[in-house]
Design an enzyme around this catalytic site. Structure first.
Site, PDB file in Angstrom:
ATOM      1  N   TRP B  48      32.808  30.523  31.451  1.00 17.55           N
ATOM      2  CA  TRP B  48      33.030  29.453  32.431  1.00 17.55           C
ATOM      3  C   TRP B  48      31.738  28.672  32.692  1.00 17.55           C
ATOM      4  O   TRP B  48      31.715  27.783  33.499  1.00 17.55           O
ATOM      5  CB  TRP B  48      33.566  30.067  33.731  1.00 17.55           C
TER       6      TRP B  48
HETATM    7  C1  LIG Z   1      36.616  24.940  40.795  1.00 18.95           C
HETATM    8  C2  LIG Z   1      37.037  25.241  42.192  1.00 18.95           C
HETATM    9  C3  LIG Z   1      36.421  24.580  43.238  1.00 18.95           C
HETATM   10  C4  LIG Z   1      36.764  24.861  44.538  1.00 18.95           C
HETATM   11  N1  LIG Z   1      36.099  24.218  45.535  1.00 18.95           N
HETATM   12  C5  LIG Z   1      36.312  24.583  46.818  1.00 18.95           C
HETATM   13  C6  LIG Z   1      35.512  24.019  47.861  1.00 18.95           C
HETATM   14  O1  LIG Z   1      34.638  23.168  47.632  1.00 18.95           O
HETATM   15  N2  LIG Z   1      35.724  24.460  49.126  1.00 18.95           N
HETATM   16  C7  LIG Z   1      36.648  25.405  49.415  1.00 18.95           C
HETATM   17  O2  LIG Z   1      36.757  25.775  50.585  1.00 18.95           O
HETATM   18  N3  LIG Z   1      37.428  25.948  48.454  1.00 18.95           N
HETATM   19  C8  LIG Z   1      37.273  25.558  47.167  1.00 18.95           C
HETATM   20  N4  LIG Z   1      38.035  26.130  46.170  1.00 18.95           N
HETATM   21  C9  LIG Z   1      39.132  27.044  46.539  1.00 18.95           C
HETATM   22  C10 LIG Z   1      38.715  28.516  46.702  1.00 18.95           C
HETATM   23  O3  LIG Z   1      37.876  28.906  45.681  1.00 18.95           O
HETATM   24  C11 LIG Z   1      39.978  29.371  46.728  1.00 18.95           C
HETATM   25  O4  LIG Z   1      40.821  28.871  47.726  1.00 18.95           O
HETATM   26  C12 LIG Z   1      39.748  30.853  47.030  1.00 18.95           C
HETATM   27  O5  LIG Z   1      38.789  31.403  46.176  1.00 18.95           O
HETATM   28  C13 LIG Z   1      41.065  31.620  46.931  1.00 18.95           C
HETATM   29  O6  LIG Z   1      40.850  32.963  47.267  1.00 18.95           O
HETATM   30  P1  LIG Z   1      41.643  34.171  46.590  1.00 18.95           P
HETATM   31  O7  LIG Z   1      41.114  35.416  47.169  1.00 18.95           O
HETATM   32  O8  LIG Z   1      43.091  33.905  46.654  1.00 18.95           O
HETATM   33  O9  LIG Z   1      41.250  34.092  45.031  1.00 18.95           O
HETATM   34  P2  LIG Z   1      39.830  34.381  44.363  1.00 18.95           P
HETATM   35  O10 LIG Z   1      38.737  34.133  45.302  1.00 18.95           O
HETATM   36  O11 LIG Z   1      39.821  33.627  43.096  1.00 18.95           O
HETATM   37  O12 LIG Z   1      39.862  35.941  44.046  1.00 18.95           O
HETATM   38  C14 LIG Z   1      40.718  36.538  43.117  1.00 18.95           C
HETATM   39  C15 LIG Z   1      40.250  37.969  42.904  1.00 18.95           C
HETATM   40  O13 LIG Z   1      41.218  38.725  42.182  1.00 18.95           O
HETATM   41  C16 LIG Z   1      40.573  39.482  41.189  1.00 18.95           C
HETATM   42  N5  LIG Z   1      41.572  39.772  40.158  1.00 18.95           N
HETATM   43  C17 LIG Z   1      42.260  38.884  39.399  1.00 18.95           C
HETATM   44  N6  LIG Z   1      43.112  39.527  38.591  1.00 18.95           N
HETATM   45  C18 LIG Z   1      42.968  40.858  38.845  1.00 18.95           C
HETATM   46  C19 LIG Z   1      43.568  42.030  38.323  1.00 18.95           C
HETATM   47  N7  LIG Z   1      44.499  41.962  37.388  1.00 18.95           N
HETATM   48  N8  LIG Z   1      43.182  43.229  38.816  1.00 18.95           N
HETATM   49  C20 LIG Z   1      42.229  43.304  39.778  1.00 18.95           C
HETATM   50  N9  LIG Z   1      41.624  42.226  40.303  1.00 18.95           N
HETATM   51  C21 LIG Z   1      41.997  41.025  39.846  1.00 18.95           C
HETATM   52  C22 LIG Z   1      39.408  38.613  40.767  1.00 18.95           C
HETATM   53  O14 LIG Z   1      38.413  39.349  40.098  1.00 18.95           O
HETATM   54  C23 LIG Z   1      38.950  38.093  42.120  1.00 18.95           C
HETATM   55  O15 LIG Z   1      38.142  39.035  42.743  1.00 18.95           O
HETATM   56  C24 LIG Z   1      37.752  25.833  44.824  1.00 18.95           C
HETATM   57  C25 LIG Z   1      38.395  26.483  43.762  1.00 18.95           C
HETATM   58  C26 LIG Z   1      38.049  26.188  42.460  1.00 18.95           C
HETATM   59  C27 LIG Z   1      38.743  26.901  41.344  1.00 18.95           C
HETATM   60  S1  SF4 Z   2      28.515  35.358  33.812  1.00 18.79           S
HETATM   61 FE1  SF4 Z   2      27.598  34.332  32.056  1.00 18.79          FE
HETATM   62  S2  SF4 Z   2      28.888  34.935  30.327  1.00 18.79           S
HETATM   63 FE2  SF4 Z   2      30.036  35.385  32.158  1.00 18.79          FE
HETATM   64  S3  SF4 Z   2      31.328  33.549  32.465  1.00 18.79           S
HETATM   65 FE3  SF4 Z   2      29.471  33.311  33.692  1.00 18.79          FE
HETATM   66  S4  SF4 Z   2      28.053  32.154  32.378  1.00 18.79           S
HETATM   67 FE4  SF4 Z   2      29.672  32.973  31.058  1.00 18.79          FE
END
Ligand SMILES: Cc1cc2nc3c(=O)[nH]c(=O)nc-3n(C[C@H](O)[C@H](O)[C@H](O)COP(=O)(O)OP(=O)(O)OC[C@H]3O[C@@H](n4cnc5c(N)ncnc54)[C@H](O)[C@@H]3O)c2cc1C
Ligand code: SF4
Ligand code: SF4
Lengths: 629, 144
Positions: B48
């Site tokens: 990423w």
């Molecule tokens: C590019 C981007 C920019 C963003 N910008 C903003 C911003 O500027 N401001 C803002 O407030 N929000 C922003 N967001 C939104 C924010 O990131 C999300 O709303 C938030 O992270 C959602 O929380 P979550 O816990 O649902 O998911 P996440 O935080 O993504 O967590 C998911 C978790 O599940 C785990 N997981 C996944 N699959 C499995 C599995 N099979 N087994 C065990 N663990 C697993 C992952 O490792 C991770 O720990 C952005 C999102 C993105 C993608």
């Molecule tokens: S930790 Fe390093 S290798 Fe892993 S997704 Fe991020 S940039 Fe890529």
């Protein structure tokens, strides 16, 4: 036998939190407090390491949801209306309001924990837009996860955290979720977690659709490649009702590296134009009337902004540019003093670059590699491929209970906040649906709400179920099957990836992406689809489901990839089925049904779906929208 | 090849049981070649470019070479992260260099008190008030 090489580890707990992202951290923080009072155990399991797992791995440059209740800046009703309009009338007021009334608390905690939030001269937060505040957020996730880990420590032996365990399946006892199964991605260990309540917070899904870049840039999807639909798979397989599975999110971002546009549009007041320099939000304003009352509301819903841009591209008016140069000129216009101008320019430059460096470093690299200085050169923007992220401007996820005091009726409230339609199974963040725009702060907050409710459930409902040996054996064989298939057939051909007896996860993913892109309205077909196309897509998915039984993995990393793609496939099927069910076009900038090009009044309703673990059948359900006020 | 390891600089994290880059990568991409004692990214097209590995590597052995399918060669964006700030150097293809420094944290690492000194206004598990509320909201909880 592969299974014999894997130790079976059985963990018993009260509350099992699956995932380690924003919602999971909020849940751990909250759960620790109430678990301590009631002498309960809390276990958190993440596929990665919490310090940098999930969508906030890189950091963020803004907190997109802060109401400002203490200063009377906005009301809960304002926010509910904003969210519902953005989603073209489709949202659960009770869920949105519940998150909104608690979210400021989370943001204030983040600040106390050490997150630097921008302040103006009077010491107030600096707003990016009405609901967004600016942060120096490179370490956002480190800080929030440290708080979560420290909270777990308050529980002593009763607070556990496991990293690098990939969760695959729910474990059910009739109508109740009693645990989860998974495996370590680092050592030969198979895990069974038995729990009194389970909170599904494993994020959204990406790489269900074919990304725009398919070389090295395959991984540079806007949404992180490490969230692969585990949340939706888990609740679907449990037999829980899902909602808004058709409501994907298609962000418009800086082209190719998918850098954020929020600061440019909101903070710097930049405009997007076509190649001729025309602002299509103005020249095409009349199109918005076709989507009234949402289209004519302010701000224009996200998907409709996309739609106007797609129209430009269809008519050959691309590329589309973010006029960064003009925006900066405008911001500098009033400053006459040379010294002051220099200072202001430096400030703007730093703010512009920080926006990328805090959350999409790739975009900074993209600018540097193309010699772009934003004050001089405008940059191309474009639509990404579709993602499933209900915490942002999508809405797909589990159908969950609202809070008693805010829910309009019993169809929205059935006992415990954020419980799915299966007992003891809770969902939050990207895992729960119809409560869009919660973002990082709202997801953390919803995790808190769900965790407290789950503990109340645990105190009220003792789990007497036991998971028998047979069931464990069966799960273990099923989950490790790709390793066994590889072992059995690998010597047949000269190439470990080309073998008629199995399919490797990468090609499986490409096949899924091709089907979804071409038949379910992906980026290369301009997000258009129809009944005929989707039915064809479903036919191809049937073959995929059969071939999923032949997925092969040479090691633990590939085993994880196999399961990620099975999860994606389920997300895909529920998506197509729900788009088919809703025979209208409601979010033309997310997907467009060429056979039903208009919005229908009768579809001002939720399109829900449910898969039955007993019969394997899908059920489609239409549910009423009920207003809070 | 998005993230890559500069062979000369990587010391395999001195043969500890897990390397820093392997510990941190959210997509489980970084692995150690035990024979060479060097780390590598096992699936560059699933990277990423999140820079987590770059930021954590104790010997600054990891850099990112922008995705070759859309980025011209020659640019380098490299961070140096300390406990309270991050310094970025951005080198353009045309050799122009820009440097930025941003704060990342206002408290010392490891010191977070979850309650942040705030009281929770209820002991009732069924009350809608959450941990540290209403104090942390700064006003009463909204009711319909
Ligand atoms: C590019 C981007 C920019 C963003 N910008 C903003 C911003 O500027 N401001 C803002 O407030 N929000 C922003 N967001 C939104 C924010 O990131 C999300 O709303 C938030 O992270 C959602 O929380 P979550 O816990 O649902 O998911 P996440 O935080 O993504 O967590 C998911 C978790 O599940 C785990 N997981 C996944 N699959 C499995 C599995 N099979 N087994 C065990 N663990 C697993 C992952 O490792 C991770 O720990 C952005 C999102 C993105 C993608
Ligand atoms: S930790 Fe390093 S290798 Fe892993 S997704 Fe991020 S940039 Fe890529
Ligand atoms: S963190 Fe750096 S030094 Fe350690 S193994 Fe990885 S690349 Fe090598």
């Amino acid at each position: 036998m592969i299974t014999e090489n894997f130790e079976t580890v059985i963990i018993e707990t009260d509350l099992l939190i699956l995932g380690g992202g924003m919602a999971a951290c909020g849940a751990a923080f909250e759960a620790a407090h109430w678990a301590k009072q009631h002498n309960k155990k809390v276990t958190v399991v993440d596929k990665a390491s919490m310090e940098r797992s999930g969508a906030v791995a890189m950091g963020l440059s803004a907190i997109n949801l802060y109401i400002g209740l203490k200063d009377g800046k906005n009301t809960i009703e304002d926010y509910v209306n904003y969210v519902k309009t953005d989603l073209m009338g489709i949202a659960r007021d009770d869920l949105v309001a519940n998150i909104a009334r608690h979210v400021d608390s989370s943001v204030h905690l983040f600040e106390k924990w050490g997150l630097p939030i921008w302040k103006d001269e009077e010491g107030n937060y600096v707003n990016e837009g009405r609901w967004q505040i600016m942060i120096h957020g490179e370490s956002y996730k480190n800080i929030v996860s440290e708080a979560a880990k420290n909270a777990l420590k308050e529980l002593g032996e009763n607070g556990e955290y496991y990293e690098r365990i990939f969760i695959t399946e729910p474990i059910m006892d009739g109508d109740r979720c009693v645990g989860a199964a998974g495996f370590s991605v680092r050592e030969n260990k198979f895990y069974i977690f038995k729990a009194n309540a389970v909170l599904d917070v494993m994020g959204g899904a990406v790489h269900v659709f074919r990304p725009r870049s398919v070389g090295e840039g395959l991984g540079r999807s806007w949404y992180p490649p490490f969230n692969s639909g585990a949340s939706a798979y888990f609740t679907l397989k449990a037999g829980a009702e899902m909602t808004c599975q058709e409501v994907r999110f298609v962000p418009i971002r800086f082209k190719d590296s998918y850098g954020p546009v929020g600061a440019w549009f909101l903070l710097f007041k930049a405009k997007a134009t076509n190649a001729k320099g025309e602002n299509y939000m103005e020249t095409r304003a009349s199109e918005l009337e076709n989507w009234a009352p949402y289209g004519t509301a302010k701000p224009t819903p996200t998907n409709l902004r996309n739609y106007l841009m797609f129209k430009e591209l269809e008519e050959g008016n691309g590329p589309i540019y973010m006029r960064t140069d003009e925006a900066i000129k405008e911001l500098m216009a009033d400053i006459k003093d040379e010294k002051q101008a220099k200072r202001k320019m430096k400030e703007l430059e730093s703010e512009a670059w920080e926006d990328f460096l805090d959350m999409t470093v790739s975009q900074a690299l993209n600018w540097a590699s193309h010699n772009i200085s934003p004050e001089e050169t405008p940059s191309e923007i474009s639509a990404c491929e579709p993602y499933f992220i209900s915490s942002h401007s999508g809405a797909s996820g589990a159908w969950v209970s609202g809070p008693k005091d805010l829910s309009p009726s019993d169809d929205y409230h059935w006992g415990y906040d954020n419980m799915t339609t299966k007992k003891g199974l809770f969902a939050a963040g990207d895992a729960s649906g119809a409560s869009s725009h919660k973002f990082s702060s709202g997801s953390f907050t919803e995790g808190r709400i769900a965790a407290k409710a789950a503990l109340a459930f645990i105190v009220d409902n003792e789990n007497t179920a036991s998971i028998d040996e047979e069931k464990i054996k069966e799960l273990k064989e099923k989950i490790l099957q790709p390793l066994a298939i590889f072992e059995e057939h690998k010597d047949y051909s000269n190439d470990e990836d080309v073998n008629p007896n199995f399919i490797k996860p990468k090609m499986f993913m490409f096949r899924l992406q091709k089907i979804m892109d071409e038949y379910a309205g992906g980026a290369t077909v301009n997000f258009k689809t129809s009944k005929a196309l989707m039915e064809k897509g479903l036919e191809f998915l049937e073959f995929m489901k059969e071939d999923a039984e032949k997925l092969a993995a040479k090691d633990l990393n590939e085993l994880m990839r196999c399961w990620e793609n099975i999860h994606r496939m389920w997300q895909a099927e529920s998506h197509i089925r729900t788009m088919l069910f809703r025979d209208e076009t409601r979010w033309p900038g997310y997907y467009f049904r060429t056979d039903y090009p208009k919005m229908k009044e009768e579809w001002k309703a939720f399109a829900n779906c449910k898969w039955s673990p007993d019969t394997g059948e899908w059920e489609m359900i239409k549910r009423e929208i009920k207003e809070l006020t | 090849m998005p993230s890559f390891v500069i062979n000369e600089k990587c010391d395999g994290c001195k043969a500890q049981d897990k390397t820093a880059c392997q510990y941190i990568c959210p997509n489980d991409l970084m692995v150690l070649d035990k024979e060479k004692n060097k780390a590598y990214n096992q699936a560059v097209d699933m990277c990423w470019e999140c820079y987590s590995c770059v930021k954590i590597c104790p010997t600054q052995a990891i850099e990112v070479r922008g995705y070759a399918d859309f980025m011209p060669l020659g640019a380098v964006v490299q961070p140096l992260r300390s406990t309270d700030s991050i310094m970025w150097s951005v080198k353009f293809r045309n050799k122009k260099i820009k440097r930025f420094k941003f704060p990342i944290r206002t408290t010392p690492e490891g010191t977070i008190d979850p309650d942040a000194g705030m009281e929770t206004g209820t002991d009732n598990l069924k009350s809608p008030l959450l941990r540290t509320e209403p104090e942390s909201i700064g006003t009463e909880l909204y009711k319909k």
